[in-house]
Design a protein around this motif. Structure first.
Motif, mmCIF file in Angstrom:
data_model
loop_
_atom_site.group_PDB
_atom_site.id
_atom_site.type_symbol
_atom_site.label_atom_id
_atom_site.label_comp_id
_atom_site.label_asym_id
_atom_site.label_seq_id
_atom_site.Cartn_x
_atom_site.Cartn_y
_atom_site.Cartn_z
ATOM 1 N N SER A 35 0.870 -1.176 0.000
ATOM 2 C CA SER A 35 0.000 0.000 0.000
ATOM 3 C C SER A 35 0.908 1.228 0.000
ATOM 4 C CB SER A 35 -0.936 0.000 1.208
ATOM 5 O OG SER A 35 -0.197 0.039 2.400
ATOM 6 N N ILE A 36 0.365 2.341 -0.475
ATOM 7 C CA ILE A 36 1.171 3.556 -0.603
ATOM 8 C C ILE A 36 1.170 4.309 0.729
ATOM 9 C CG2 ILE A 36 1.526 5.679 -1.940
ATOM 10 C CD1 ILE A 36 1.720 3.131 -3.633
ATOM 11 N N LEU A 37 2.369 4.579 1.221
ATOM 12 C CA LEU A 37 2.490 5.292 2.496
ATOM 13 C C LEU A 37 2.530 6.795 2.212
ATOM 14 C CD1 LEU A 37 5.213 2.984 4.079
ATOM 15 C CD2 LEU A 37 2.760 2.875 4.426
ATOM 16 N N PHE A 38 1.361 7.351 2.097
ATOM 17 C CA PHE A 38 1.260 8.763 1.762
ATOM 18 C C PHE A 38 0.405 9.450 2.822
ATOM 19 C CE2 PHE A 38 -0.994 12.327 -0.065
ATOM 20 C CZ PHE A 38 0.013 13.026 -0.700
ATOM 21 N N SER A 39 0.893 10.568 3.315
ATOM 22 C CA SER A 39 0.154 11.272 4.360
ATOM 23 C C SER A 39 -0.416 12.579 3.822
ATOM 24 C CB SER A 39 1.076 11.552 5.548
ATOM 25 O OG SER A 39 0.431 12.443 6.438
ATOM 26 N N HIS A 40 -1.737 12.637 3.756
ATOM 27 C CA HIS A 40 -2.373 13.907 3.388
ATOM 28 C C HIS A 40 -2.129 14.954 4.473
ATOM 29 C CE1 HIS A 40 -4.788 11.651 0.338
ATOM 30 N NE2 HIS A 40 -4.753 12.828 -0.276
ATOM 31 N N GLN A 41 -2.025 14.467 5.692
ATOM 32 C CA GLN A 41 -1.838 15.386 6.818
ATOM 33 C C GLN A 41 -0.561 16.219 6.623
ATOM 34 O OE1 GLN A 41 -1.378 13.534 10.686
ATOM 35 N NE2 GLN A 41 -3.043 14.817 11.468
ATOM 36 N N ILE A 42 0.529 15.501 6.255
ATOM 37 C CA ILE A 42 1.813 16.197 6.061
ATOM 38 C C ILE A 42 1.761 17.099 4.827
ATOM 39 C CG2 ILE A 42 4.259 15.846 5.497
ATOM 40 C CD1 ILE A 42 4.068 13.238 7.199
ATOM 41 N N HIS A 43 1.262 16.540 3.717
ATOM 42 C CA HIS A 43 1.297 17.285 2.464
ATOM 43 C C HIS A 43 0.349 18.476 2.451
ATOM 44 C CE1 HIS A 43 3.344 13.621 1.205
ATOM 45 N NE2 HIS A 43 3.800 14.291 0.151
ATOM 46 N N VAL A 44 -0.847 18.297 2.967
ATOM 47 C CA VAL A 44 -1.846 19.370 2.881
ATOM 48 C C VAL A 44 -1.752 20.312 4.075
ATOM 49 C CG1 VAL A 44 -4.319 19.874 2.691
ATOM 50 C CG2 VAL A 44 -3.361 17.860 1.570
ATOM 51 N N LYS A 45 -1.695 19.742 5.263
ATOM 52 C CA LYS A 45 -1.737 20.605 6.443
ATOM 53 C C LYS A 45 -0.376 21.222 6.764
ATOM 54 C CE LYS A 45 -5.905 19.465 8.786
ATOM 55 N NZ LYS A 45 -6.574 19.096 10.027
ATOM 56 N N GLN A 46 0.675 20.376 6.744
ATOM 57 C CA GLN A 46 1.986 20.910 7.134
ATOM 58 C C GLN A 46 2.661 21.652 5.990
ATOM 59 O OE1 GLN A 46 4.395 17.902 9.038
ATOM 60 N NE2 GLN A 46 2.731 17.280 10.388
ATOM 61 N N GLU A 47 2.603 21.056 4.781
ATOM 62 C CA GLU A 47 3.285 21.664 3.637
ATOM 63 C C GLU A 47 2.388 22.629 2.869
ATOM 64 O OE1 GLU A 47 6.498 21.217 3.085
ATOM 65 O OE2 GLU A 47 6.690 19.795 4.740
ATOM 66 N N SER A 48 1.122 22.692 3.237
ATOM 67 C CA SER A 48 0.142 23.614 2.617
ATOM 68 C C SER A 48 0.064 23.474 1.093
ATOM 69 C CB SER A 48 0.467 25.065 2.985
ATOM 70 O OG SER A 48 0.442 25.227 4.377
ATOM 71 N N ILE A 49 0.118 22.245 0.618
ATOM 72 C CA ILE A 49 -0.017 22.007 -0.828
ATOM 73 C C ILE A 49 -1.510 21.944 -1.155
ATOM 74 C CG2 ILE A 49 0.453 20.369 -2.709
ATOM 75 C CD1 ILE A 49 2.939 19.491 -1.079
ATOM 76 N N GLU A 50 -1.917 22.657 -2.198
ATOM 77 C CA GLU A 50 -3.326 22.671 -2.601
ATOM 78 C C GLU A 50 -3.730 21.298 -3.160
ATOM 79 O OE1 GLU A 50 -5.732 25.114 -2.523
ATOM 80 O OE2 GLU A 50 -4.339 26.228 -1.241
ATOM 81 N N CYS A 51 -4.991 20.903 -2.946
ATOM 82 C CA CYS A 51 -5.470 19.596 -3.433
ATOM 83 C C CYS A 51 -5.294 19.482 -4.945
ATOM 84 C CB CYS A 51 -6.950 19.412 -3.087
ATOM 85 S SG CYS A 51 -7.296 19.562 -1.328
ATOM 86 N N ALA A 52 -5.649 20.586 -5.646
ATOM 87 C CA ALA A 52 -5.624 20.558 -7.113
ATOM 88 C C ALA A 52 -4.212 20.418 -7.668
ATOM 89 C CB ALA A 52 -6.275 21.825 -7.649
ATOM 90 N N GLU A 53 -3.218 20.670 -6.833
ATOM 91 C CA GLU A 53 -1.842 20.515 -7.280
ATOM 92 C C GLU A 53 -1.565 19.073 -7.726
ATOM 93 O OE1 GLU A 53 1.922 21.806 -8.184
ATOM 94 O OE2 GLU A 53 0.375 23.120 -7.357
ATOM 95 N N CYS A 54 -2.098 18.137 -6.983
ATOM 96 C CA CYS A 54 -1.897 16.716 -7.328
ATOM 97 C C CYS A 54 -3.121 16.124 -8.035
ATOM 98 C CB CYS A 54 -1.622 15.894 -6.075
ATOM 99 S SG CYS A 54 -0.140 16.417 -5.195
ATOM 100 N N HIS A 55 -4.315 16.502 -7.584
ATOM 101 C CA HIS A 55 -5.544 15.928 -8.149
ATOM 102 C C HIS A 55 -6.070 16.837 -9.243
ATOM 103 C CE1 HIS A 55 -5.775 12.843 -5.049
ATOM 104 N NE2 HIS A 55 -5.477 13.781 -4.155
ATOM 105 N N SER A 56 -5.588 16.603 -10.461
ATOM 106 C CA SER A 56 -6.025 17.431 -11.588
ATOM 107 C C SER A 56 -7.314 16.855 -12.169
ATOM 108 C CB SER A 56 -4.927 17.477 -12.651
ATOM 109 O OG SER A 56 -4.625 16.160 -13.049
#
Lengths: 333, 432
Positions: A35-56
């Protein structure tokens, strides 16, 4: 001979059970899916990356490919375990979204991602269970559609709908025993996912294979007619005959008993002096006779038991009737 | 006869109301939005092989190799919006059967042409169908059924047709008809009044007046029941009464209790000469419960007591089934099943263990072992055993191949080794 064979069969069945149990346990211990070890918490909340940046994409937001990850991350030999739970057998993320769902992210843009995907933002890795739940998320706005059974507004094909609201309609444990009660209460609840024709998979008096043969793999389900039902059917039919007659007609009993030549008569069956005389047997257990001879007005009893017949007049003295009853019409047409 | 005439007039009146509802709802049909066409099909191919023998008589060995093919074909919105067609048939080929000989036959299980308005207020179905609501009580017929909701929460339906017989044989003298009117609030409950009539050979084989009701509180507490009266009897005796109360709101606990009064005469055709004898009414009271914690264990149990009015006999049944489900979507499942059944004149105790697993997404394995112990011997045997094993392989998302092997040692067949190869294929497509 019989005992030896029985012991052999029990031994084989026991060995299969033990081997199967061991196999299950080992398989459970040694199977490791990726399974993919990916944390939305880190990417979105901590790094403040917009959802649309990855989910086009517009209506159908896409799950990003590995190349998208590589825009920021470097692929380092031997460190696959940073993103893959099982780096020895890495797999790509499977898109488990239901294809039959009529849902547009474009239409719902004003709602905001967090409104529906709150669980994802709290999670340390994505999983199938974090897809928005219909009852909690969709119902916060679409309760009226749900109450009006306007399911097709969102579900293109309800007959194959894996997104059924399981809290209400879960099919666990002995659901098969309860399903009649729920269907009688409101069959439209069933119709959310099943076509009416689906009932006919089991509820057909003309079918030749019982449900447990057709669905032998459903060992956990409470299917009727399981195993050696043919031996037990006389016990269960006498205990609760209405349960049988909910689906089966009496004619089915006779056709099968005739075909299998079950229920033969003893040689002194016609001898009035014999304890095996058919009249006595009929008075004791007429249902046993009816299993083969219940053919309505065509019954063979009246071949003899008629006025002037070998069996004598069947009417008791002083008998009087209006002859309108169906039984009377067997002779009095 | 006057009563019968009144009943028939009642049916005519209900039929007239349904026809009015049909005309009233016609504009809904014409104004319906376009939905996509859907065509679907499924094929279920089953090869069975059985070796049946009596260990005491080696010459009794019989081999049977029947093959079955179930085919389902259907389409939605074909030509006209809301119009659907459906066919489900069965073909049977008996390759080897020393008892009855090789044979090839088939059966049409269901077929119908159905119109369903978009808002669900009108439904018409023509063909072989199953009528389960109200006094019809699960009748399979070749005929027509009309259902409409001309006013909000009012549900009217009527049906008429020939009682279905095997080999697509119409017994012209055996036909049935009926109607139902109900106040039906889908999210709260319903109350229905219905009539079901079956005629056979020019006589009334069955004439029931039914009352059915259901009530749902917060979609958690369900109360469901029905009462059937014999309309041909001047005293209108109760032929059947059922009442069940269930709590099904919480996935952790589901409980239901029920009571039933049954009279076999109510189900047997009145044209049967035997109906005068089979008047043993009986009562059944019991319940079922399923408990599931947050962990992998779930336990379901049931108990039911039967009281027969003839000779004040009684019977009972109870059982418990603990099941352990591990992994996502019950990847591994292990369960036990213990049941005790005491019938009118015999009974049995069941001990059963079963398990299933999906080691890979495509593969499913199951094991099943059951031991039946009979109170009184059946054909000289006081027990029977069944051991089964299945292996299923998901060839594609809509195709599955499965093999089953089971060994039965039982009083009826003495001993049976049976196998099965099953191939299931499903197909569906949308198109404008």
């Amino acid at each position: 001979m019989r005992g030896l064979l029985r012991r052999k069969i029990i031994a084989v069945a026991g060995a299969i059970s033990i081997a199967g149990g061991l196999f299950f346990a080992c398989a459970h211990l040694f199977t490791k899916e990726d399974s993919i070890l990916f944390s939305h918490q880190i990417h979105v909340k901590q790094e403040s990356i917009e959802c649309a940046e990855c989910h086009s994409g517009g209506a159908h937001k896409e799950i990003p490919k590995e190349a998208k990850c590589m825009e920021c991350h470097e692929k380092v030999e031997g460190k696959c375990g940073q993103c893959h739970k099982n780096p020895k057998h890495p797999q790509t993320w499977q898109d488990t979204r239901f294809p039959g769902l009529r849902f547009s992210h474009e239409t719902h843009e004003g709602v905001g991602c967090e409104k529906c995907h709150a669980d994802v933002l709290r999670a340390n890795r994505p999983s199938e269970t974090e897809t928005p739940r219909m009852l909690q998320v969709c119902m916060s706005c679409h309760r009226r559609d749900f109450r009006n059974i306007d399911c097709k507004r969102c579900h293109a094909d309800l007959s194959e709908n894996p997104l059924r609201p399981t809290r209400l309609f879960s099919h666990d444990a002995d659901f098969e025993k309860r399903h009649g009660l729920l269907a009688k209460g409101d069959h439209r609840v069933c119709a959310h996912c099943h076509r009416e024709e689906f009932c006919g998979t089991c509820h057909s008096t003309l079918d030749v294979l019982p449900p447990d043969i057709k669905f032998g793999e459903k060992v956990g389900a409470g299917l009727i007619h399981r195993h050696d039902f043919i031996t037990r059917h006389s016990i269960e039919a006498r205990q609760d005959p209405n349960k049988c007659m909910e689906c089966h007609r009496v004619e089915e009993c006779s056709s099968c008993h005739l075909k299998r030549k079950v229920g033969g008569h003893p040689p002194d069956f016609m001898n009035p002096a014999s304890p095996n005389f058919h009249g006595r047997a009929a008075r004791l257990d007429i249902l046993a006779c009816a299993a083969c001879h219940d053919a309505g007005s065509q019954t063979n009893c009246i071949l003899c038991h008629r006025v002037g017949g070998a069996g004598g007049n069947p009417h008791p003295s002083g008998f009087g009737g209006d002859k309108s009853h169906g039984v009377c019409k067997a002779c009095h047409r | 006869m006057e009563r019968l005439g009144a009943l028939i007039n009642g049916v005519r009146l209900l039929g007239f109301l349904c026809l009015n509802g049909f005309v009233y709802l016609l504009p809904n049909v014409l104004l319906a939005d376009q939905e996509p066409v859907r065509v679907y099909a499924s094929s279920n191919t089953i090869f069975r092989f059985m070796e049946v023998l009596d260990p005491n008589d080696p010459l009794s060995k019989v081999h049977q190799i029947p093959a079955y093919e179930y085919i389902t074909l259907g389409g939605d919105n074909v030509g006209v919006q809301g119009l659907s067609v459906y066919f489900r048939g069965l073909g049977q080929l008996q390759v080897i059967d020393p008892v009855e000989g090789a044979k090839l036959d088939g059966e049409v299980l269901f077929y119908h042409l159905q119109y369903h308005s978009k808002n669900g207020r009108l439904k018409a179905k023509l063909g072989r169908q199953f009528i389960y609501e109200g006094a019809a009580n699960n009748v399979l017929l070749d005929g027509i059924m009309l259902q409409g909701r001309p006013w909000v929460d009012i549900d009217l339906s009527a049906y008429a047709g020939f009682v279905s017989w095997p080999a697509f044989e119409f017994k012209e003298s055996n036909y049935t008809f009926g109607a139902r009117a109900a106040y039906d609030r889908w999210d709260y409950g319903k109350v229905g009044l219905s009539l079901g009539v079956e005629r056979d050979g020019g006589s009334f084989a069955r004439t029931n007046i039914g009352v059915d009701f259901a009530y749902t509180q917060f979609r958690q507490v369900h109360l469901v029941g029905n009462v059937l009266f014999d309309a041909l009897d001047r005293l209108m005796p109760v032929q059947e009464a059922k009442l069940a109360i269930a709590y099904i709101g919480d996935r952790h606990l589901r409980v239901s209790v029920d009571y039933g009064l049954f009279n076999p005469v109510g189900r047997l055709p009145k044209t049967s000469i035997f109906t005068v004898f089979t008047n043993t009414r009986y009562h059944a009271v019991g319940g079922e419960a399923t408990a599931k914690g947050d962990g992998p264990l779930s336990i379901s149990c049931f108990a039911r007591y039967f009281r027969y009015e003839q000779n004040s006999e009684d019977g009972y049944q109870f059982g418990i089934k603990p099941v352990l489900s591990l992994g996502y979507r019950a990847k591994y499942l292990v369960g036990l099943d213990v049941q005790r059944v005491k019938g009118f004149d015999n009974g049995y105790t069941l001990f059963r263990g079963f398990s299933s697993m999906r080691p890979l997404k495509q593969i499913e394995l199951t094991l099943d072992y059951a031991e039946y112990l009979y109170d009184s011997k059946i054909h000289g045997y006081d027990r029977s055993h069944v051991a089964g094993f299945t292996l299923g392989y998901l060839v594609a998302r809509k195709a599955r191949l499965q093999g089953d092997v089971s060994v039965n040692v039982n009083p009826q067949f003495k001993q049976q080794v049976a196998g099965l190869i099953k191939f299931v294929y499903e197909f569906s497509t949308f198109g404008k």
